[in-house]
Motif scaffolding. Structure first.
Motif, short mmCIF file in Angstrom:
data_model
loop_
_atom_site.label_atom_id
_atom_site.label_comp_id
_atom_site.label_asym_id
_atom_site.label_seq_id
_atom_site.Cartn_x
_atom_site.Cartn_y
_atom_site.Cartn_z
N VAL A 1 -3.62 -7.98 5.47
CA VAL A 1 -3.00 -6.74 5.95
C VAL A 1 -2.60 -6.92 7.41
O VAL A 1 -3.11 -7.80 8.12
CB VAL A 1 -3.97 -5.54 5.82
N ASP A 2 -1.67 -6.07 7.87
CA ASP A 2 -1.27 -6.14 9.28
C ASP A 2 -2.12 -5.19 10.12
O ASP A 2 -3.15 -4.67 9.65
CB ASP A 2 0.23 -5.85 9.42
N GLY A 3 -1.72 -4.94 11.35
CA GLY A 3 -2.52 -4.14 12.28
C GLY A 3 -2.60 -2.67 11.93
O GLY A 3 -3.41 -1.94 12.51
N GLU A 4 -1.78 -2.20 10.99
CA GLU A 4 -1.86 -0.82 10.51
C GLU A 4 -2.56 -0.72 9.17
O GLU A 4 -2.71 0.38 8.64
CB GLU A 4 -0.45 -0.22 10.37
N GLY A 5 -2.95 -1.87 8.61
CA GLY A 5 -3.56 -1.88 7.29
C GLY A 5 -2.55 -2.01 6.17
O GLY A 5 -2.92 -1.92 4.99
N GLY B 1 5.30 -5.05 7.56
CA GLY B 1 4.00 -5.70 7.73
C GLY B 1 3.91 -6.44 9.05
O GLY B 1 3.24 -7.47 9.14
N SER B 2 4.59 -5.91 10.08
CA SER B 2 4.67 -6.60 11.37
C SER B 2 3.87 -5.93 12.48
O SER B 2 4.02 -6.27 13.65
CB SER B 2 6.15 -6.69 11.81
N ALA B 3 3.02 -4.95 12.12
CA ALA B 3 2.17 -4.33 13.13
C ALA B 3 1.03 -5.29 13.48
O ALA B 3 0.47 -5.94 12.61
CB ALA B 3 1.62 -3.00 12.63
N THR C 1 -9.76 -2.05 18.75
CA THR C 1 -9.73 -0.86 19.61
C THR C 1 -8.35 -0.59 20.20
O THR C 1 -8.12 0.45 20.81
CB THR C 1 -10.74 -1.02 20.76
N GLU C 2 -7.43 -1.54 20.05
CA GLU C 2 -6.08 -1.39 20.60
C GLU C 2 -5.17 -0.66 19.62
O GLU C 2 -5.38 -0.69 18.41
CB GLU C 2 -5.47 -2.76 20.90
N LEU C 3 -4.14 0.00 20.16
CA LEU C 3 -3.09 0.55 19.30
C LEU C 3 -2.21 -0.60 18.82
O LEU C 3 -1.92 -1.52 19.59
CB LEU C 3 -2.25 1.57 20.07
N PRO C 4 -1.79 -0.58 17.57
CA PRO C 4 -0.94 -1.67 17.07
C PRO C 4 0.46 -1.64 17.70
O PRO C 4 0.95 -0.58 18.09
CB PRO C 4 -0.87 -1.41 15.57
N TYR C 5 1.06 -2.80 17.80
CA TYR C 5 2.43 -2.91 18.27
C TYR C 5 3.16 -3.89 17.36
O TYR C 5 2.54 -4.62 16.58
CB TYR C 5 2.48 -3.36 19.73
N ILE C 6 4.48 -3.91 17.44
CA ILE C 6 5.27 -4.75 16.53
C ILE C 6 5.33 -6.17 17.05
O ILE C 6 5.73 -6.41 18.19
CB ILE C 6 6.69 -4.18 16.35
N LYS C 7 4.91 -7.10 16.21
CA LYS C 7 4.94 -8.52 16.55
C LYS C 7 5.14 -9.33 15.28
O LYS C 7 4.24 -9.40 14.44
CB LYS C 7 3.64 -8.95 17.22
N LYS D 1 12.07 -3.23 15.68
CA LYS D 1 12.40 -1.81 15.62
C LYS D 1 12.33 -1.14 16.98
O LYS D 1 13.24 -0.38 17.36
CB LYS D 1 11.43 -1.10 14.67
N ASN D 2 11.29 -1.38 17.73
CA ASN D 2 11.13 -0.71 19.02
C ASN D 2 12.26 -1.05 19.99
O ASN D 2 12.73 -0.19 20.75
CB ASN D 2 9.78 -1.08 19.65
N MET D 3 12.70 -2.31 19.98
CA MET D 3 13.82 -2.70 20.83
C MET D 3 15.10 -1.99 20.40
O MET D 3 15.91 -1.57 21.23
CB MET D 3 14.01 -4.21 20.78
N ILE D 4 15.29 -1.86 19.11
CA ILE D 4 16.52 -1.29 18.57
C ILE D 4 16.60 0.22 18.80
O ILE D 4 17.61 0.73 19.29
CB ILE D 4 16.65 -1.63 17.07
N VAL D 5 15.54 0.94 18.47
CA VAL D 5 15.60 2.41 18.56
C VAL D 5 15.60 2.90 20.01
O VAL D 5 16.03 4.03 20.28
CB VAL D 5 14.45 3.08 17.78
#
Length: 203
Positions: A49-53, A84-86, A92-98, A9-13
């Motif tokens: 769960v992923d990095g956002e829960g 579910g890709s966060a 302590t880190e902010l989640p990112y898409i992976k 998503k981040n690459m696309i938007v």
């Protein structure tokens, strides 16, 4: 790996991918390609769960060549539910898409290639692929040492110089095999892919 980057998503938007949001629902690759995120077939990455829960549930990214959604966190502003890709390495880190539990389905027994196809090259690695990859065009240039098979038997090793666009290559898929193996850090689980491609030089 590079395909998952194109479908992030981040690459696309941000306009840094060959694809765009309007491609959702369109056929973008060969119809043999089925790609899932959070697949139960991928056993390496664990956790419910992923990095956002967000609960990890199987999510079809590509179905029969059609783009169903993209690798995404929760992004309603773009009309996207989370795949579910966060991901976050530390809490302590902010989640990112992976992409983390990717599975590409294959139906054919790899042994059948020896009887069904008279001549083919077996390629296991592409030197310089990632370094040359341009996500805006999906273009690449790479070299590899390939084994030439004739009548099911390895004949010789050749140095191949390959270039093209990964999206166009994945429109030329002939077969996807079920000799599954993990790539990168275990986040991708796929079999060998047979592609009908003639744009290369032999050294």
């Amino acid at each position: 790996y590079c395909l998952s980057l194109l479908l992030s998503k981040n690459m696309i938007v941000t306009g840094n991918s060959f694809f765009c949001l309007k491609d959702i629902g369109k056929k973008i690759l060969d119809g043999r390609i089925n790609l899932e995120e959070n697949s139960s077939e991928n056993k390496v990455i664990i956790g419910s769960v992923d990095g956002e829960g967000t609960p990890r549930k199987t999510c079809s990214i590509i179905e029969n060549g059609y783009l169903k959604t993209m690798f995404s966190d929760y992004a309603p502003e773009y009309g996207l539910n989370s795949s579910g890709s966060a991901y976050r390495f530390l809490h302590t880190e902010l989640p990112y898409i992976k992409p983390s539990k990717v599975f590409v389905k294959g139906d054919k027994d790899i042994k059948s290639i020896e009887t069904e196809y008279n001549t083919f090259f077996k390629i296991e690695d592409l030197n310089g692929f990632v370094e040359s990859f341009d996500p805006k065009t999906s273009g690449f240039s790479a070299q590899t040492i390939a084994v030439l098979y004739i009548n099911g038997l390895p004949v010789t090793k050749c140095k191949l110089d390959l270039s093209g666009k990964i999206v166009e290559l994945l429109k030329e898929v002939v077969e996807i095999y079920n000799d599954y193996h993990y790539g990168i850090d275990g986040s991708i689980y796929t079999g060998s892919i047979l592609i009908n491609h003639n744009d290369f030089r032999i050294f």
